[in-house]
Design a protein around this motif. Structure first.
Motif, PDB file in Angstrom:
ATOM      1  N   ARG A   1       2.011 -26.293   4.703  1.00  0.00           N
ATOM      2  CA  ARG A   1       1.591 -27.649   5.074  1.00  0.00           C
ATOM      3  C   ARG A   1       1.995 -28.019   6.497  1.00  0.00           C
ATOM      4  O   ARG A   1       1.508 -29.017   7.037  1.00  0.00           O
ATOM      5  N   ARG A   2       2.845 -27.238   7.101  1.00  0.00           N
ATOM      6  CA  ARG A   2       3.273 -27.496   8.488  1.00  0.00           C
ATOM      7  C   ARG A   2       2.234 -26.938   9.448  1.00  0.00           C
ATOM      8  O   ARG A   2       1.727 -25.836   9.276  1.00  0.00           O
ATOM      9  N   ARG A   3       1.940 -27.702  10.464  1.00  0.00           N
ATOM     10  CA  ARG A   3       0.835 -27.382  11.377  1.00  0.00           C
ATOM     11  C   ARG A   3       0.962 -26.006  12.046  1.00  0.00           C
ATOM     12  O   ARG A   3      -0.005 -25.290  12.166  1.00  0.00           O
ATOM     13  N   HIS A   4       2.128 -25.647  12.503  1.00  0.00           N
ATOM     14  CA  HIS A   4       2.294 -24.385  13.228  1.00  0.00           C
ATOM     15  C   HIS A   4       3.058 -23.338  12.408  1.00  0.00           C
ATOM     16  O   HIS A   4       3.651 -22.424  12.966  1.00  0.00           O
ATOM     17  N   ALA A   5       2.995 -23.464  11.094  1.00  0.00           N
ATOM     18  CA  ALA A   5       3.749 -22.573  10.206  1.00  0.00           C
ATOM     19  C   ALA A   5       3.402 -21.108  10.419  1.00  0.00           C
ATOM     20  O   ALA A   5       4.270 -20.236  10.366  1.00  0.00           O
ATOM     21  N   GLY A   6       2.143 -20.816  10.680  1.00  0.00           N
ATOM     22  CA  GLY A   6       1.722 -19.428  10.867  1.00  0.00           C
ATOM     23  C   GLY A   6       2.412 -18.761  12.045  1.00  0.00           C
ATOM     24  O   GLY A   6       2.809 -17.595  11.968  1.00  0.00           O
ATOM     25  N   LEU A   7       2.570 -19.506  13.147  1.00  0.00           N
ATOM     26  CA  LEU A   7       3.273 -18.953  14.312  1.00  0.00           C
ATOM     27  C   LEU A   7       4.714 -18.622  13.963  1.00  0.00           C
ATOM     28  O   LEU A   7       5.241 -17.583  14.360  1.00  0.00           O
ATOM     29  N   TRP A   8       5.351 -19.515  13.231  1.00  0.00           N
ATOM     30  CA  TRP A   8       6.752 -19.319  12.867  1.00  0.00           C
ATOM     31  C   TRP A   8       6.895 -18.180  11.846  1.00  0.00           C
ATOM     32  O   TRP A   8       7.837 -17.389  11.906  1.00  0.00           O
ATOM     33  N   LYS A   9       5.946 -18.089  10.923  1.00  0.00           N
ATOM     34  CA  LYS A   9       6.022 -17.039   9.903  1.00  0.00           C
ATOM     35  C   LYS A   9       5.838 -15.659  10.514  1.00  0.00           C
ATOM     36  O   LYS A   9       6.624 -14.743  10.250  1.00  0.00           O
ATOM     37  N   HIS A  10       4.795 -15.481  11.310  1.00  0.00           N
ATOM     38  CA  HIS A  10       4.494 -14.157  11.846  1.00  0.00           C
ATOM     39  C   HIS A  10       5.458 -13.723  12.951  1.00  0.00           C
ATOM     40  O   HIS A  10       5.665 -12.534  13.152  1.00  0.00           O
ATOM     41  N   SER A  11       6.060 -14.692  13.628  1.00  0.00           N
ATOM     42  CA  SER A  11       7.015 -14.333  14.689  1.00  0.00           C
ATOM     43  C   SER A  11       8.404 -14.025  14.131  1.00  0.00           C
ATOM     44  O   SER A  11       9.219 -13.418  14.806  1.00  0.00           O
ATOM     45  N   LYS A  12       8.663 -14.466  12.890  1.00  0.00           N
ATOM     46  CA  LYS A  12       9.984 -14.293  12.263  1.00  0.00           C
ATOM     47  C   LYS A  12      11.087 -14.875  13.151  1.00  0.00           C
ATOM     48  O   LYS A  12      12.151 -14.286  13.348  1.00  0.00           O
ATOM     49  N   ALA A  13      10.807 -16.060  13.693  1.00  0.00           N
ATOM     50  CA  ALA A  13      11.700 -16.698  14.659  1.00  0.00           C
ATOM     51  C   ALA A  13      13.113 -16.899  14.127  1.00  0.00           C
ATOM     52  O   ALA A  13      14.082 -16.737  14.869  1.00  0.00           O
ATOM     53  N   HIS A  14      13.244 -17.234  12.855  1.00  0.00           N
ATOM     54  CA  HIS A  14      14.580 -17.482  12.316  1.00  0.00           C
ATOM     55  C   HIS A  14      15.436 -16.219  12.298  1.00  0.00           C
ATOM     56  O   HIS A  14      16.656 -16.290  12.351  1.00  0.00           O
ATOM     57  N   GLU A  15      14.794 -15.062  12.248  1.00  0.00           N
ATOM     58  CA  GLU A  15      15.527 -13.796  12.290  1.00  0.00           C
ATOM     59  C   GLU A  15      15.743 -13.312  13.716  1.00  0.00           C
ATOM     60  O   GLU A  15      16.754 -12.698  14.026  1.00  0.00           O
ATOM     61  N   LYS A  16      14.770 -13.577  14.588  1.00  0.00           N
ATOM     62  CA  LYS A  16      14.748 -12.944  15.905  1.00  0.00           C
ATOM     63  C   LYS A  16      15.362 -13.753  17.040  1.00  0.00           C
ATOM     64  O   LYS A  16      15.544 -13.226  18.130  1.00  0.00           O
ATOM     65  N   LEU A  17      15.655 -15.038  16.801  1.00  0.00           N
ATOM     66  CA  LEU A  17      16.224 -15.867  17.872  1.00  0.00           C
ATOM     67  C   LEU A  17      17.699 -16.143  17.636  1.00  0.00           C
ATOM     68  O   LEU A  17      18.131 -16.336  16.502  1.00  0.00           O
ATOM     69  N   ALA A  18      18.461 -16.200  18.727  1.00  0.00           N
ATOM     70  CA  ALA A  18      19.876 -16.575  18.635  1.00  0.00           C
ATOM     71  C   ALA A  18      20.009 -18.079  18.456  1.00  0.00           C
ATOM     72  O   ALA A  18      20.952 -18.563  17.844  1.00  0.00           O
ATOM     73  N   GLY A  19      19.055 -18.833  18.991  1.00  0.00           N
ATOM     74  CA  GLY A  19      19.090 -20.284  18.869  1.00  0.00           C
ATOM     75  C   GLY A  19      18.099 -20.938  19.815  1.00  0.00           C
ATOM     76  O   GLY A  19      17.506 -20.288  20.673  1.00  0.00           O
ATOM     77  N   ILE A  20      17.926 -22.245  19.625  1.00  0.00           N
ATOM     78  CA  ILE A  20      17.091 -23.055  20.515  1.00  0.00           C
ATOM     79  C   ILE A  20      17.844 -24.344  20.781  1.00  0.00           C
ATOM     80  O   ILE A  20      18.330 -24.996  19.856  1.00  0.00           O
ATOM     81  N   VAL A  21      17.954 -24.700  22.055  1.00  0.00           N
ATOM     82  CA  VAL A  21      18.622 -25.941  22.426  1.00  0.00           C
ATOM     83  C   VAL A  21      17.588 -26.874  23.059  1.00  0.00           C
ATOM     84  O   VAL A  21      16.646 -26.428  23.703  1.00  0.00           O
ATOM     85  N   LYS A  22      17.773 -28.167  22.858  1.00  0.00           N
ATOM     86  CA  LYS A  22      16.861 -29.185  23.390  1.00  0.00           C
ATOM     87  C   LYS A  22      17.359 -29.656  24.748  1.00  0.00           C
ATOM     88  O   LYS A  22      18.534 -29.892  24.954  1.00  0.00           O
ATOM     89  N   ILE A  23      16.409 -29.763  25.687  1.00  0.00           N
ATOM     90  CA  ILE A  23      16.682 -30.341  27.009  1.00  0.00           C
ATOM     91  C   ILE A  23      15.693 -31.481  27.192  1.00  0.00           C
ATOM     92  O   ILE A  23      14.548 -31.382  26.749  1.00  0.00           O
ATOM     93  N   LYS A  24      16.127 -32.544  27.791  1.00  0.00           N
ATOM     94  CA  LYS A  24      15.234 -33.677  28.038  1.00  0.00           C
ATOM     95  C   LYS A  24      14.165 -33.264  29.054  1.00  0.00           C
ATOM     96  O   LYS A  24      14.464 -32.660  30.085  1.00  0.00           O
ATOM     97  N   ALA A  25      12.920 -33.597  28.752  1.00  0.00           N
ATOM     98  CA  ALA A  25      11.812 -33.252  29.655  1.00  0.00           C
ATOM     99  C   ALA A  25      11.837 -34.125  30.898  1.00  0.00           C
ATOM    100  O   ALA A  25      12.244 -35.286  30.852  1.00  0.00           O
ATOM    101  N   HIS A  26      11.410 -33.545  32.008  1.00  0.00           N
ATOM    102  CA  HIS A  26      11.221 -34.272  33.279  1.00  0.00           C
ATOM    103  C   HIS A  26      12.471 -35.048  33.689  1.00  0.00           C
ATOM    104  O   HIS A  26      12.418 -36.219  34.030  1.00  0.00           O
ATOM    105  N   THR A  27      13.598 -34.361  33.658  1.00  0.00           N
ATOM    106  CA  THR A  27      14.862 -34.950  34.069  1.00  0.00           C
ATOM    107  C   THR A  27      14.838 -35.174  35.580  1.00  0.00           C
ATOM    108  O   THR A  27      14.174 -34.463  36.312  1.00  0.00           O
ATOM    109  N   ALA A  28      15.566 -36.168  36.033  1.00  0.00           N
ATOM    110  CA  ALA A  28      15.554 -36.578  37.449  1.00  0.00           C
ATOM    111  C   ALA A  28      15.774 -35.408  38.398  1.00  0.00           C
ATOM    112  O   ALA A  28      16.541 -34.495  38.119  1.00  0.00           O
ATOM    113  N   ASP A  29      15.096 -35.474  39.547  1.00  0.00           N
ATOM    114  CA  ASP A  29      15.206 -34.425  40.559  1.00  0.00           C
ATOM    115  C   ASP A  29      16.546 -34.418  41.270  1.00  0.00           C
ATOM    116  O   ASP A  29      16.892 -33.446  41.926  1.00  0.00           O
TER     117      ASP A  29
END
Length: 183
Positions: free
Chosen positions: A97-125
């Motif tokens: 039911r998740r929109r991009h589930a296929g990308l996550w399933k076939h990439s096996k991201a939970h197994e293959k990534l060490a982690g993902i961190v969030k950064i604020k977009a378009h932070t001041a120059d």
């Protein structure tokens, strides 16, 4: 292949998404060397057969990182959807039911990534970026401060954003095409 020892900055970009004829989207993954130059990168303009959406490109970068890494890369993303999907259990992330589930399933991201961190977009120059040599030295010694990491991530995110926008712009119609379509 991406180097698991370097942060991988990922971004997606969409242009003119409300106009079906002009809409274009692109994605980029960037790793920086010790001089702050791009050491490795992947850039992709989305095929016109796919929805021209930045959000799709953001999730696509995760699959690309998984497919083009020898180890377990650590991603830095400005997309909350990417970060929260990774934070979910693998079962939730690949739920049909998740929109991009296929990308996550076939990439096996939970197994293959060490982690993902969030950064604020378009932070001041005006955020000062320290010499990356210092950042990597501190990281390897386990002494990096949150401020130093933030400055590096801001810089890396800007590079990924710049290259994702360039990738998206390549999908725009040419002047001749625009004239023919009377745009």
């Amino acid at each position: 292949f991406l180097d698991e020892k370097l942060f991988t900055y990922v971004d997606g970009s969409g242009l003119h998404s409300s106009n079906e004829l002009l809409a274009s989207a692109g994605a980029a993954l960037v790793q920086l060397d010790l001089n702050g130059s791009i050491a490795r990168g992947v850039q992709l303009t989305l095929s016109k057969t796919e929805p021209q959406e930045a959000n799709l490109c953001e999730h696509l970068t995760v699959a690309i990182a998984c497919d083009h890494s020898l180890g377990k890369p650590f991603l830095v993303s400005d997309c909350m959807g990417v970060v929260t999907t990774f934070q979910k259990s693998e079962r939730e992330a690949i739920d049909h039911r998740r929109r991009h589930a296929g990308l996550w399933k076939h990439s096996k991201a939970h197994e293959k990534l060490a982690g993902i961190v969030k950064i604020k977009a378009h932070t001041a120059d005006d955020v000062e970026v320290p010499a990356l040599t210092v950042v990597y030295d501190l990281l390897s010694a386990g002494q990096a401060t949150p401020e130093v990491l933030l400055q590096q991530h801001v810089f890396g995110n800007k590079e990924a954003d710049k290259w994702a926008k360039k990738a998206a712009s390549r999908g725009m119609p040419t002047v001749a095409m625009a004239k023919q379509l009377q745009l």
